[in-house]
Design an enzyme around this catalytic site. Structure first.
Site, PDB file in Angstrom:
ATOM      1  N   ASN A 219       0.694   2.011  -4.511  1.00  0.00           N
ATOM      2  CA  ASN A 219       0.469   0.647  -5.002  1.00  0.00           C
ATOM      3  C   ASN A 219       1.703  -0.219  -4.858  1.00  0.00           C
ATOM      4  OD1 ASN A 219      -1.247  -1.331  -6.601  1.00  0.00           O
ATOM      5  ND2 ASN A 219       0.591  -1.213  -7.892  1.00  0.00           N
TER       6      ASN A 219
ATOM      7  N   LYS B 140       1.209  -3.139  -0.017  1.00  0.00           N
ATOM      8  CA  LYS B 140      -0.020  -2.852  -0.750  1.00  0.00           C
ATOM      9  C   LYS B 140      -0.203  -3.910  -1.840  1.00  0.00           C
ATOM     10  CE  LYS B 140      -3.255  -0.997  -3.386  1.00  0.00           C
ATOM     11  NZ  LYS B 140      -3.711  -1.641  -4.633  1.00  0.00           N
TER      12      LYS B 140
ATOM     13  N   GLN C 187      -1.269   4.590   2.692  1.00  0.00           N
ATOM     14  CA  GLN C 187      -1.829   5.851   2.194  1.00  0.00           C
ATOM     15  C   GLN C 187      -1.617   6.978   3.208  1.00  0.00           C
ATOM     16  OE1 GLN C 187      -2.928   7.256  -0.388  1.00  0.00           O
ATOM     17  NE2 GLN C 187      -3.804   5.738  -1.768  1.00  0.00           N
TER      18      GLN C 187
ATOM     19  N   HIS D 185      -9.105  -2.221 -12.919  1.00  0.00           N
ATOM     20  CA  HIS D 185      -9.654  -0.936 -12.457  1.00  0.00           C
ATOM     21  C   HIS D 185     -10.708  -0.345 -13.389  1.00  0.00           C
ATOM     22  CE1 HIS D 185      -9.702   2.512  -9.819  1.00  0.00           C
ATOM     23  NE2 HIS D 185      -9.831   3.252 -10.909  1.00  0.00           N
TER      24      HIS D 185
ATOM     25  N   HIS E 126     -12.604  -5.536  -0.896  1.00  0.00           N
ATOM     26  CA  HIS E 126     -11.735  -6.301   0.002  1.00  0.00           C
ATOM     27  C   HIS E 126     -12.148  -6.125   1.457  1.00  0.00           C
ATOM     28  CE1 HIS E 126      -9.498  -6.704  -3.540  1.00  0.00           C
ATOM     29  NE2 HIS E 126      -8.420  -6.005  -3.266  1.00  0.00           N
TER      30      HIS E 126
ATOM     31  N   HIS F  80     -13.007   4.307  -3.663  1.00  0.00           N
ATOM     32  CA  HIS F  80     -14.246   3.579  -3.352  1.00  0.00           C
ATOM     33  C   HIS F  80     -14.786   3.900  -1.949  1.00  0.00           C
ATOM     34  CE1 HIS F  80     -13.098   1.278  -6.873  1.00  0.00           C
ATOM     35  NE2 HIS F  80     -11.933   0.991  -6.311  1.00  0.00           N
TER      36      HIS F  80
ATOM     37  N   ASP G 136      -7.408   7.032  -6.463  1.00  0.00           N
ATOM     38  CA  ASP G 136      -7.430   5.598  -6.772  1.00  0.00           C
ATOM     39  C   ASP G 136      -7.842   5.447  -8.235  1.00  0.00           C
ATOM     40  OD1 ASP G 136      -7.831   2.886  -7.035  1.00  0.00           O
ATOM     41  OD2 ASP G 136      -9.103   2.675  -5.268  1.00  0.00           O
TER      42      ASP G 136
ATOM     43  N   SER H  58     -16.316   8.637  -4.534  1.00  0.00           N
ATOM     44  CA  SER H  58     -15.928   7.282  -4.891  1.00  0.00           C
ATOM     45  C   SER H  58     -15.210   7.335  -6.229  1.00  0.00           C
ATOM     46  CB  SER H  58     -17.174   6.399  -5.006  1.00  0.00           C
ATOM     47  OG  SER H  58     -16.819   5.065  -4.758  1.00  0.00           O
TER      48      SER H  58
ATOM     49  N   GLU I 114      -3.355   4.984  -5.273  1.00  0.00           N
ATOM     50  CA  GLU I 114      -3.641   3.682  -4.694  1.00  0.00           C
ATOM     51  C   GLU I 114      -3.360   2.494  -5.617  1.00  0.00           C
ATOM     52  OE1 GLU I 114      -4.750   2.940  -1.680  1.00  0.00           O
ATOM     53  OE2 GLU I 114      -5.785   1.034  -1.829  1.00  0.00           O
TER      54      GLU I 114
ATOM     55  N   CYS J 190      -7.965  -9.673  -3.566  1.00  0.00           N
ATOM     56  CA  CYS J 190      -8.751 -10.216  -4.685  1.00  0.00           C
ATOM     57  C   CYS J 190      -9.026 -11.702  -4.486  1.00  0.00           C
ATOM     58  CB  CYS J 190      -8.046  -9.960  -6.014  1.00  0.00           C
ATOM     59  SG  CYS J 190      -8.118  -8.211  -6.494  1.00  0.00           S
TER      60      CYS J 190
ATOM     61  N   SER K  35      -3.138  -1.450   3.039  1.00  0.00           N
ATOM     62  CA  SER K  35      -3.097  -0.456   1.952  1.00  0.00           C
ATOM     63  C   SER K  35      -3.237   0.948   2.504  1.00  0.00           C
ATOM     64  CB  SER K  35      -4.248  -0.697   0.975  1.00  0.00           C
ATOM     65  OG  SER K  35      -4.245  -2.020   0.534  1.00  0.00           O
TER      66      SER K  35
ATOM     67  N   SER L 117     -19.283   1.441  -6.665  1.00  0.00           N
ATOM     68  CA  SER L 117     -18.564   0.869  -5.518  1.00  0.00           C
ATOM     69  C   SER L 117     -18.937   1.471  -4.164  1.00  0.00           C
ATOM     70  CB  SER L 117     -17.053   1.007  -5.741  1.00  0.00           C
ATOM     71  OG  SER L 117     -16.693   2.367  -5.789  1.00  0.00           O
TER      72      SER L 117
ATOM     73  N   ASP M 273      -3.069  -6.437  -0.893  1.00  0.00           N
ATOM     74  CA  ASP M 273      -4.403  -6.012  -1.358  1.00  0.00           C
ATOM     75  C   ASP M 273      -4.692  -6.642  -2.723  1.00  0.00           C
ATOM     76  OD1 ASP M 273      -6.006  -4.308  -3.106  1.00  0.00           O
ATOM     77  OD2 ASP M 273      -5.850  -2.665  -1.700  1.00  0.00           O
ATOM     78  N   ASN M 274      -3.803  -6.416  -3.687  1.00  0.00           N
ATOM     79  CA  ASN M 274      -4.067  -6.891  -5.045  1.00  0.00           C
ATOM     80  C   ASN M 274      -4.187  -8.416  -5.068  1.00  0.00           C
ATOM     81  OD1 ASN M 274      -3.087  -4.271  -5.018  1.00  0.00           O
ATOM     82  ND2 ASN M 274      -2.230  -4.385  -7.066  1.00  0.00           N
TER      83      ASN M 274
HETATM   84  P1  NAI Z   1      -0.065  -6.305 -12.868  1.00  0.00           P
HETATM   85  O1  NAI Z   1       0.632  -5.405 -13.811  1.00  0.00           O
HETATM   86  O2  NAI Z   1       0.676  -6.925 -11.735  1.00  0.00           O
HETATM   87  O3  NAI Z   1      -0.791  -7.497 -13.655  1.00  0.00           O
HETATM   88  C1  NAI Z   1      -1.459  -7.372 -14.868  1.00  0.00           C
HETATM   89  C2  NAI Z   1      -1.017  -8.556 -15.736  1.00  0.00           C
HETATM   90  O4  NAI Z   1      -1.802  -8.581 -16.929  1.00  0.00           O
HETATM   91  C3  NAI Z   1       0.445  -8.458 -16.154  1.00  0.00           C
HETATM   92  O5  NAI Z   1       1.160  -9.623 -15.747  1.00  0.00           O
HETATM   93  C4  NAI Z   1       0.380  -8.324 -17.672  1.00  0.00           C
HETATM   94  O6  NAI Z   1       1.460  -8.978 -18.308  1.00  0.00           O
HETATM   95  C5  NAI Z   1      -0.955  -8.988 -17.986  1.00  0.00           C
HETATM   96  N1  NAI Z   1      -1.544  -8.567 -19.265  1.00  0.00           N
HETATM   97  C6  NAI Z   1      -1.507  -7.348 -19.875  1.00  0.00           C
HETATM   98  N2  NAI Z   1      -2.150  -7.388 -21.058  1.00  0.00           N
HETATM   99  C7  NAI Z   1      -2.615  -8.648 -21.198  1.00  0.00           C
HETATM  100  C8  NAI Z   1      -3.366  -9.307 -22.209  1.00  0.00           C
HETATM  101  N3  NAI Z   1      -3.721  -8.685 -23.343  1.00  0.00           N
HETATM  102  N4  NAI Z   1      -3.695 -10.625 -22.011  1.00  0.00           N
HETATM  103  C9  NAI Z   1      -3.309 -11.296 -20.888  1.00  0.00           C
HETATM  104  N5  NAI Z   1      -2.578 -10.715 -19.912  1.00  0.00           N
HETATM  105  C10 NAI Z   1      -2.243  -9.410 -20.059  1.00  0.00           C
HETATM  106  O7  NAI Z   1      -1.297  -5.445 -12.294  1.00  0.00           O
HETATM  107  P2  NAI Z   1      -2.178  -5.800 -11.003  1.00  0.00           P
HETATM  108  O8  NAI Z   1      -1.602  -5.133  -9.826  1.00  0.00           O
HETATM  109  O9  NAI Z   1      -2.440  -7.248 -10.997  1.00  0.00           O
HETATM  110  O10 NAI Z   1      -3.517  -4.988 -11.345  1.00  0.00           O
HETATM  111  C11 NAI Z   1      -4.356  -5.351 -12.432  1.00  0.00           C
HETATM  112  C12 NAI Z   1      -5.557  -4.403 -12.485  1.00  0.00           C
HETATM  113  O11 NAI Z   1      -6.351  -4.579 -11.310  1.00  0.00           O
HETATM  114  C13 NAI Z   1      -5.199  -2.932 -12.504  1.00  0.00           C
HETATM  115  O12 NAI Z   1      -6.147  -2.235 -13.297  1.00  0.00           O
HETATM  116  C14 NAI Z   1      -5.350  -2.515 -11.053  1.00  0.00           C
HETATM  117  O13 NAI Z   1      -5.523  -1.137 -10.926  1.00  0.00           O
HETATM  118  C15 NAI Z   1      -6.542  -3.327 -10.653  1.00  0.00           C
HETATM  119  N6  NAI Z   1      -6.742  -3.617  -9.230  1.00  0.00           N
HETATM  120  C16 NAI Z   1      -8.029  -3.922  -8.868  1.00  0.00           C
HETATM  121  C17 NAI Z   1      -8.324  -4.244  -7.562  1.00  0.00           C
HETATM  122  C18 NAI Z   1      -9.724  -4.542  -7.178  1.00  0.00           C
HETATM  123  O14 NAI Z   1     -10.015  -4.632  -5.988  1.00  0.00           O
HETATM  124  N7  NAI Z   1     -10.638  -4.736  -8.087  1.00  0.00           N
HETATM  125  C19 NAI Z   1      -7.278  -4.286  -6.519  1.00  0.00           C
HETATM  126  C20 NAI Z   1      -5.950  -4.012  -7.028  1.00  0.00           C
HETATM  127  C21 NAI Z   1      -5.703  -3.702  -8.334  1.00  0.00           C
END
Ligand code: NAI
Length: 475
Positions: free
Chosen positions: A223, A228, A408, A343, A396, A51, A137, A74, A198, A237, A404, A79, A232-233
């Site tokens: 990650n 991180k 990196q 993501h 963020h 991003h 990322d 990006s 990332e 968020c 984070s 983003s 960050d997550n």
């Molecule tokens: P995580 O693996 O810690 O959490 C995801 C959760 O979703 C897990 O606990 C899993 O059991 C649950 N899950 C999976 N399928 C499901 C379903 N059908 N119904 C309900 N729950 C379900 O992953 P994390 O780190 O929380 O990341 C989640 C997403 O967010 C990823 O795509 C990551 O890349 C993205 N992300 C986005 C950020 C942003 O700024 N927008 C920042 C960091 C991560």
């Protein structure tokens, strides 16, 4: 210098915000100081796909300060902050008429074709001698190189299936144009010493490729540094989910029913934030451990089907696909807000929504749309189903991104300078470096650490200087 951004005249505004961000990014600034003389990234040619925000500008200029040459895109069509992109191209020493910074190919509101064109531009270096590192990322840059090399080996690019997502068809078209007998992608892949990734979703892709034996170069999973994903997550968020909702809709969150799908790191931050605003938060989970955590944190945990008709706000955080289907959206309340912070955009079935007979999409403003069903009810979809904190707000804040991005930079230095210690595989940074990242952020918050005595350190079996936890410890 070749580059493509929205408007270079935004550079002065971008520079002022970069200067403010530098103050909030003590980890990155400390790393600049520590390695100013050693220049560990001299000779590194880093292609970055992350991003293009103000915080990322500070990351890019840190990589440059350590000796790297950089080209950037990006990793999402919505983003980019255009003033950040402009400032990076102009650079601290350049002017709009004589840019001296880093080639960036990114603007807010790219089409998917433009997005993949940008990715290609950043991977193809003038003179053909780079990149030798990727900073990714979500894994799109890594994917393009791997698919290109795979199809060159096979001698052909497959045709897309009719049911394949639009984006995959665009990628295949790009590869059809660029896969060559001269093995352009194979060459690019062979020069790359490694990738630092990332986010959760990109890391999943890397482990899958490694398991399948198709990973072409080593990877560091940034990650899963504690500093991180547990910051960050979660805390990132916790901040930016509310920012996204407010800037997109400015609806009062207090008193509303909010559903958070997924209670991983991102879900925990989002649920906490929504509760902090006074929403009644309901969590959905598939994992019994995370479901139990959510319950013990005081959230109702149930299925989406059970509550789809009573909730006002939906946020998907799963990294999985088809979480909110078209059938779900058809059952929602009038003006329910539907958003994703994971993501990729496939957590919400936008293609299915568009196919509902008689449905009408209306733009309220960029990245905020109503979708009106034939019976007159409508829902609000944020950022077209793409990650709403970066699509509708600015992602963020700097301080959490400093954690984070310090990981990196350290990961780039590790892979670039110690390549032979990392055979093809997926690695996390050692704990002492994770602790170092945290340490670099304590002073700014006025944190005073307690020091172990020698006897205490011996009693719990750690070194006085750390690491303080075993690798299996869960924070
Ligand atoms: P995580 O693996 O810690 O959490 C995801 C959760 O979703 C897990 O606990 C899993 O059991 C649950 N899950 C999976 N399928 C499901 C379903 N059908 N119904 C309900 N729950 C379900 O992953 P994390 O780190 O929380 O990341 C989640 C997403 O967010 C990823 O795509 C990551 O890349 C993205 N992300 C986005 C950020 C942003 O700024 N927008 C920042 C960091 C991560």
């Amino acid at each position: 210098m070749d580059f493509k951004v929205a408007d270079l005249s935004l550079a002065a505004f971008g520079r002022k915000e970069i200067q403010l961000a530098e103050h909030e990014m003590p980890g990155l600034m400390a790393i600049r100081k520590e390695y100013a003389e050693a220049q560990p990234l001299a000779g590194a040619k880093i292609m970055g796909s992350l991003h293009m925000t103000i915080q990322t500008a500070v990351l890019i200029e840190t990589l440059v300060a350590l000796g790297a040459e950089v080209r950037w895109v990006s990793c999402n069509i919505f983003s980019t902050q255009d003033h950040a992109a402009a400032a990076v191209v102009v650079g601290p020493e350049g002017t709009v008429d004589d840019p001296k910074g880093v080639p960036v190919f990114a603007w807010k509101g790219e089409t998917l074709e433009e997005y993949w064109w940008c990715t290609e531009q950043a991977l193809v270096w003038p003179g053909g001698d780079g990149p030798n590192m990727i900073l990714d990322d979500g894994g799109d840059a890594t994917l393009l190189v791997h698919k290109g090399a795979e199809y060159e080996k096979a001698g052909a690019v497959p045709s897309a299936g009719e049911d394949d997502p639009e984006e995959w068809k665009i990628i295949l078209d790009l590869l059809r144009r660029t896969v060559t007998a001269e093995n352009k992608w194979t060459e690019i892949a062979s020069r790359i010493k490694g990738v630092t990734e990332e986010t959760t979703t990109g890391v999943h892709r890397l482990y899958e490729m490694f398991k399948a034996g198709s990973l072409l170069f080593p990877a560091i999973n940034v990650n899963d540094s504690v500093t991180k994903s547990k910051f960050d997550n979660k805390y990132g968020c916790r901040h930016s989910v509310i920012d996204g909702l407010n800037r997109a809709t400015d609806v009062l969150i207090g008193g509303k029913v909010a559903v958070v799908a997924g209670y991983g790191d991102v879900g925990k931050g989002c649920a906490d934030a929504l509760r902090g605003q006074g929403a009644r938060v309901i969590v959905t989970e598939i994992d019994p451990i995370c479901a139990l955590q959510a319950a013990m944190d005081g959230f109702q945990v149930t299925t989406l089907d059970d509550v789809v008709g009573i909730a006002d706000i939906f946020v998907t955080t799963t990294g999985n696909f088809d979480i909110i289907t078209a059938a779900h959206m058809a059952k929602m309340k009038h003006n329910a807000i539907v958003s994703n912070i994971g993501h990729f955009d496939n957590e919400i079935d936008m293609a299915g929504l568009a196919k509902i007979p008689g449905i009408v999409k209306t733009e309220i403003k960029p990245q905020v749309h109503t979708w009106t069903f034939p019976d007159g009810r409508q829902i609000l979809v944020l950022a077209e189903g793409r990650l709403m904190n970066l699509g509708c707000a600015t992602g963020h804040p700097s301080f959490v991104m400093s954690n984070s991005f310090t990981n990196q930079v350290i990961a780039q230095i590790e892979l670039f300078t110690k390549t032979e210690q990392y055979p093809v595989g997926v690695y996390v940074l050692p704990k002492h470096l994770d602790e170092k990242v945290a340490r670099l952020h304590l002073d700014a918050l006025g944190v005073k650490l307690t020091k172990l005595t020698k006897a205490q350190a011996e009693y719990i079996g750690v070194d006085i200087e750390g690491p303080y936890k075993a690798d299996h410890y869960r924070y």
